[in-house]
Design an enzyme around this catalytic site. Sequence first.
Site, PDB file in Angstrom:
ATOM      1  N   ARG A 242       0.864  -1.176   0.000  1.00  0.00           N
ATOM      2  CA  ARG A 242       0.000   0.000   0.000  1.00  0.00           C
ATOM      3  C   ARG A 242       0.902   1.229   0.000  1.00  0.00           C
ATOM      4  NH1 ARG A 242      -3.506  -2.769  -1.446  1.00  0.00           N
ATOM      5  NH2 ARG A 242      -5.624  -3.044  -0.613  1.00  0.00           N
ATOM      6  N   GLU A 271      -3.995   8.006  -4.781  1.00  0.00           N
ATOM      7  CA  GLU A 271      -4.238   7.382  -6.077  1.00  0.00           C
ATOM      8  C   GLU A 271      -5.520   7.932  -6.701  1.00  0.00           C
ATOM      9  OE1 GLU A 271      -4.140   3.132  -5.597  1.00  0.00           O
ATOM     10  OE2 GLU A 271      -2.046   3.118  -4.944  1.00  0.00           O
ATOM     11  N   HIS A 290      -1.303   0.802 -10.009  1.00  0.00           N
ATOM     12  CA  HIS A 290      -1.936  -0.169  -9.109  1.00  0.00           C
ATOM     13  C   HIS A 290      -2.498  -1.346  -9.909  1.00  0.00           C
ATOM     14  CE1 HIS A 290      -3.859  -0.471  -4.856  1.00  0.00           C
ATOM     15  NE2 HIS A 290      -3.567  -1.662  -5.334  1.00  0.00           N
TER      16      HIS A 290
END
Length: 339
Positions: A242, A271, A290
């Site tokens: 993360r 993000e 991601h």
Amino acid sequence: MGETSRPWRVVAVRRLSEAQLAELSAVADVEYFEEVTDENRADFLAALSRAHGLIGGKLELDEAMLTEAPALQVVSTISVGYDHLPLAAMNRRGILLCNTPNVLTETTADTAFALIMATQRRLVELANRVRDGEWQTHVGREHFGVDVHGKTLGIVGAGRIGAAIARRGAMGFGMPILYTAASSKPELEASLGARRLELDALLAESDIVCLSVPYNDDTHHLIDAAALARMKPSAALINVARGKVVDEPALIEALQRGGIRAAGLDVFAEEPLLARSPLTAMDNVVATPHIGSATHETREAMAQLAVDNLVGALAGDGPLTAINEDAWRKSTVASGGAR
């Protein structure tokens, strides 16, 4: 439970195929949102207020929303991580939280190793030179990468994904493996010769440090300025965990001054990554959006597991993978059965 009875109401948000929506619709009245935006948020909240189940990817849910959803019994997230969901409040309400581990382990490990290869061999930087017409002569020392094989790989968090990354490194590239974990991993030590170290020692010895820990209070900014200072100047940092496991400003500073050589990042503190972030302009950074589990096969398997979890829980058969099944079952027993 017959197809026509459909006693349950479910809200579904993105990442579900037509076949999976049909499977849900056979046992529940389903309200589907391709995404939740400012324009349809009121409709989403109204649907949630009636729902027994919530399923989807990138679910938006907080304690205040739970208060407005009195019938909610099951939340099935299409992800492994659940730090974006209010687990403590769900435990108090006896709401079951299901996630989708295991099915994305190998794919995420592939992504981590792709980042390892890209950072060590400067693949993105050099591919961009070819694309931009800058390859005019032989490649000189200023554009050399470094070897992957034989380098020491440090795994921070040797769970399923960390172990899969370690296997790729040891068995495919002859890499000595170091790891940190809450408990020892005898299987990794026996099969790969892995050594368990405290974080500081791992950072100091590793040529490549790969993060695969869950995000929580204990791992927030686990990799901060002090941790980065312990790494070799020649080392690379890989993050498929993360974004907030890393102190991003400290990482940027370390990369800019040569405190570490490179970083391969699939996750970020915010993000999508802002275009103005210094990370987007650094040749020694490989940044991906991601994509750890982003393959057709894996996302389909994740969504199917989430559907199976939700249907099993609502039907009373139980989920396949759950975070807080004990709290849910205690609540169900206390309420005299299905609520």
